[in-house]
Design a protein around this motif. Structure first.
Motif, short mmCIF file in Angstrom:
data_model
loop_
_atom_site.label_atom_id
_atom_site.label_comp_id
_atom_site.label_asym_id
_atom_site.label_seq_id
_atom_site.Cartn_x
_atom_site.Cartn_y
_atom_site.Cartn_z
N ARG A 143 -11.53 -19.66 -3.59
CA ARG A 143 -12.49 -18.58 -3.34
C ARG A 143 -12.28 -17.95 -1.97
NH1 ARG A 143 -15.85 -22.18 -6.30
NH2 ARG A 143 -16.52 -23.21 -4.39
N TRP A 144 -12.02 -18.77 -0.96
CA TRP A 144 -11.82 -18.25 0.38
C TRP A 144 -10.56 -17.38 0.45
CZ3 TRP A 144 -13.45 -17.52 5.25
CH2 TRP A 144 -14.71 -18.06 5.59
N LEU A 145 -9.46 -17.91 -0.05
CA LEU A 145 -8.21 -17.16 0.01
C LEU A 145 -8.27 -15.88 -0.81
CD1 LEU A 145 -5.66 -20.11 -0.34
CD2 LEU A 145 -6.10 -18.77 1.73
N SER A 146 -8.84 -15.97 -2.01
CA SER A 146 -8.86 -14.82 -2.93
C SER A 146 -9.69 -13.66 -2.39
CB SER A 146 -9.39 -15.25 -4.30
OG SER A 146 -8.56 -16.21 -4.88
N ALA A 147 -10.83 -13.98 -1.79
CA ALA A 147 -11.72 -12.92 -1.30
C ALA A 147 -11.00 -12.02 -0.30
CB ALA A 147 -12.96 -13.54 -0.65
N PHE A 148 -10.25 -12.61 0.61
CA PHE A 148 -9.56 -11.81 1.62
C PHE A 148 -8.25 -11.23 1.06
CE2 PHE A 148 -12.43 -14.31 4.16
CZ PHE A 148 -12.84 -13.42 5.14
N ALA A 149 -7.65 -11.92 0.10
CA ALA A 149 -6.41 -11.41 -0.49
C ALA A 149 -6.66 -10.12 -1.28
CB ALA A 149 -5.79 -12.46 -1.41
N ILE A 150 -7.83 -10.01 -1.91
CA ILE A 150 -8.15 -8.79 -2.66
C ILE A 150 -8.19 -7.59 -1.72
CG2 ILE A 150 -9.98 -7.62 -3.93
CD1 ILE A 150 -10.62 -10.33 -5.24
N VAL A 151 -8.78 -7.79 -0.54
CA VAL A 151 -8.81 -6.71 0.46
C VAL A 151 -7.39 -6.32 0.86
CG1 VAL A 151 -9.57 -6.03 2.77
CG2 VAL A 151 -11.04 -7.47 1.33
N GLY A 152 -6.56 -7.32 1.13
CA GLY A 152 -5.17 -7.05 1.49
C GLY A 152 -4.40 -6.36 0.38
N SER A 153 -4.69 -6.72 -0.87
CA SER A 153 -4.00 -6.12 -2.02
C SER A 153 -4.31 -4.63 -2.14
CB SER A 153 -4.42 -6.84 -3.31
OG SER A 153 -4.01 -8.19 -3.30
N VAL A 154 -5.56 -4.28 -1.96
CA VAL A 154 -5.96 -2.87 -2.06
C VAL A 154 -5.32 -2.04 -0.95
CG1 VAL A 154 -7.90 -1.26 -1.98
CG2 VAL A 154 -8.11 -3.42 -3.24
N VAL A 155 -5.35 -2.57 0.27
CA VAL A 155 -4.73 -1.87 1.41
C VAL A 155 -3.22 -1.73 1.19
CG1 VAL A 155 -4.25 -1.95 3.88
CG2 VAL A 155 -6.50 -2.61 3.02
N GLY A 156 -2.60 -2.82 0.73
CA GLY A 156 -1.16 -2.79 0.49
C GLY A 156 -0.77 -1.82 -0.60
N ALA A 157 -1.57 -1.76 -1.67
CA ALA A 157 -1.29 -0.82 -2.77
C ALA A 157 -1.35 0.62 -2.27
CB ALA A 157 -2.28 -1.03 -3.91
N TRP A 158 -2.33 0.91 -1.41
CA TRP A 158 -2.46 2.26 -0.84
C TRP A 158 -1.25 2.60 0.01
CZ3 TRP A 158 -3.00 4.00 4.27
CH2 TRP A 158 -3.38 5.34 4.40
N LEU A 159 -0.80 1.65 0.83
CA LEU A 159 0.37 1.88 1.68
C LEU A 159 1.63 2.06 0.85
CD1 LEU A 159 -0.24 -0.72 4.55
CD2 LEU A 159 -0.37 1.77 4.73
N ALA A 160 1.76 1.26 -0.22
CA ALA A 160 2.97 1.30 -1.04
C ALA A 160 3.20 2.69 -1.66
CB ALA A 160 2.91 0.25 -2.13
N GLN A 161 2.10 3.37 -2.00
CA GLN A 161 2.22 4.70 -2.60
C GLN A 161 2.75 5.74 -1.62
OE1 GLN A 161 1.76 5.24 -5.87
NE2 GLN A 161 1.42 3.04 -6.00
N ARG A 162 2.71 5.43 -0.35
CA ARG A 162 3.12 6.39 0.66
C ARG A 162 4.48 6.07 1.29
NH1 ARG A 162 -1.72 6.53 -0.57
NH2 ARG A 162 -3.12 8.29 -0.16
N LEU A 163 5.17 5.10 0.73
CA LEU A 163 6.47 4.72 1.25
C LEU A 163 7.57 5.11 0.27
CD1 LEU A 163 5.62 1.13 2.58
CD2 LEU A 163 5.71 3.26 3.88
N SER A 164 8.74 5.50 0.79
CA SER A 164 9.87 5.85 -0.07
C SER A 164 10.49 4.59 -0.67
CB SER A 164 10.93 6.59 0.74
OG SER A 164 11.55 5.70 1.67
N ALA A 165 11.34 4.77 -1.69
CA ALA A 165 11.98 3.63 -2.35
C ALA A 165 12.84 2.83 -1.38
CB ALA A 165 12.83 4.13 -3.52
N ASP A 166 13.56 3.51 -0.47
CA ASP A 166 14.41 2.81 0.49
C ASP A 166 13.57 2.03 1.50
OD1 ASP A 166 16.84 3.66 -0.58
OD2 ASP A 166 16.75 5.56 0.49
N ILE A 167 12.47 2.62 1.95
CA ILE A 167 11.59 1.90 2.88
C ILE A 167 10.96 0.70 2.18
CG2 ILE A 167 9.45 2.07 4.21
CD1 ILE A 167 10.18 4.92 4.89
N MET A 168 10.62 0.85 0.90
CA MET A 168 10.09 -0.28 0.13
C MET A 168 11.12 -1.40 0.04
SD MET A 168 6.95 -0.11 -1.07
CE MET A 168 6.95 -1.04 -2.60
N ALA A 169 12.39 -1.04 -0.19
CA ALA A 169 13.44 -2.05 -0.27
C ALA A 169 13.59 -2.79 1.06
CB ALA A 169 14.76 -1.39 -0.66
N VAL A 170 13.57 -2.04 2.16
CA VAL A 170 13.65 -2.66 3.49
C VAL A 170 12.43 -3.55 3.72
CG1 VAL A 170 13.62 -2.21 5.98
CG2 VAL A 170 15.07 -0.83 4.48
#
Length: 250
Positions: A73-100
């Motif tokens: 429960r502790w790990l998941s609660a904070f991981a969900i926040v990180g997942s949403v932020v990461g998903a938002w960032l991923a949409q704004r990065l190019s394929a090459d930057i994602m690979a790096v």
């Protein structure tokens, strides 16, 4: 998607699922760099997220009794926040930057896990749990790799292997589902373009990999599995990093 490419993806999935069953993690470490090489940054990472959820769901009934639900429960609660932020960032990065990003995150996480193996901390402190969950969710969304952050936490705190491996399965289900949901909301067309037979083969590959892992558990030690995962993950991450750098410099 060609038959040859599909078969390569299936083979990698079998190996990753077997490692996941034996060591509790390793699926994303093995599969993510190679999927990114084969399918590209965005589609490759999203596919790893989907396959990781399916793999953990199939393993969970076998390890249910050993799950530490308070830690989950502790790990998941904070991981969900990180997942949403990461998903938002991923949409704004190019394929090459994602690979790096994928290559760098995997290599850095594995290096830190090795460097800090001699250090020991308590599992009672709440801040390290929160930090591990947040970082794990973030890297899972960006690189399809959520295991290294919680793995480093487990090493540092002497979290028993059986409980650690079991707890990771519902944890990966929750964090993976949060990442997939966030990514599809931001980009509904983000799924890899593939025929039905490809998805059927992947499901069969995961089931077969889990069955193979259970058989190999009788003959292979957890230490040997972890070494194999680290070696393969480093090789795949290095290749992915090189691919991204070449694309950026071209």
């Amino acid at each position: 998607m060609t038959l040859t490419l599909g078969l390569l993806v299936v083979l990698v999935t079998v190996v990753g699922a077997a490692a996941q069953r034996m060591a509790g993690l390793g699926f994303a470490l093995l599969v993510s760099p190679i999927m990114v090489l084969l399918l590209g940054g965005h589609s490759g990472v999203l596919l790893v997220n989907i396959l990781g959820v399916v793999s953990s769901l199939l393993i969970l009934p076998r390890v249910w009794r050993a799950v530490d639900w308070a830690m989950f429960r502790w790990l998941s609660a904070f991981a969900i926040v990180g997942s949403v932020v990461g998903a938002w960032l991923a949409q704004r990065l190019s394929a090459d930057i994602m690979a790096v990003s994928v290559g760098t995150i995997v290599l850095l996480a594995l290096s830190l896990s090795v460097i800090f193996t001699s250090e020991r901390f308590t599992t009672e402190a709440k801040a390290p749990r929160a930090a591990a969950g947040l970082l794990s969710g973030l890297t899972n969304a960006l690189a399809g790799v959520g295991g290294p952050a919680v793995s480093a936490y487990a090493v540092l705190t002497r979290w028993p292997q059986a409980s650690f491996a079991a707890t990771l399965q519902p944890y990966f289900v929750v964090t993976g589902a949060a990442t997939i949901g966030a990514k599809l909301i931001l980009d509904p067309a983000g799924l890899p373009a593939a025929d039905w037979w490809f998805w059927a083969m992947l499901l069969g590959a995961i089931v077969g990999g889990i069955a193979l892992g259970e058989r190999l558990m009788r003959f292979v030690t957890t230490t040997a599995v972890r070494r194999f995962v680290i070696i393969m993950a480093c090789a795949g991450a290095a290749a992915t990093l090189a691919r991204g750098l070449i694309g950026l410099l071209a």
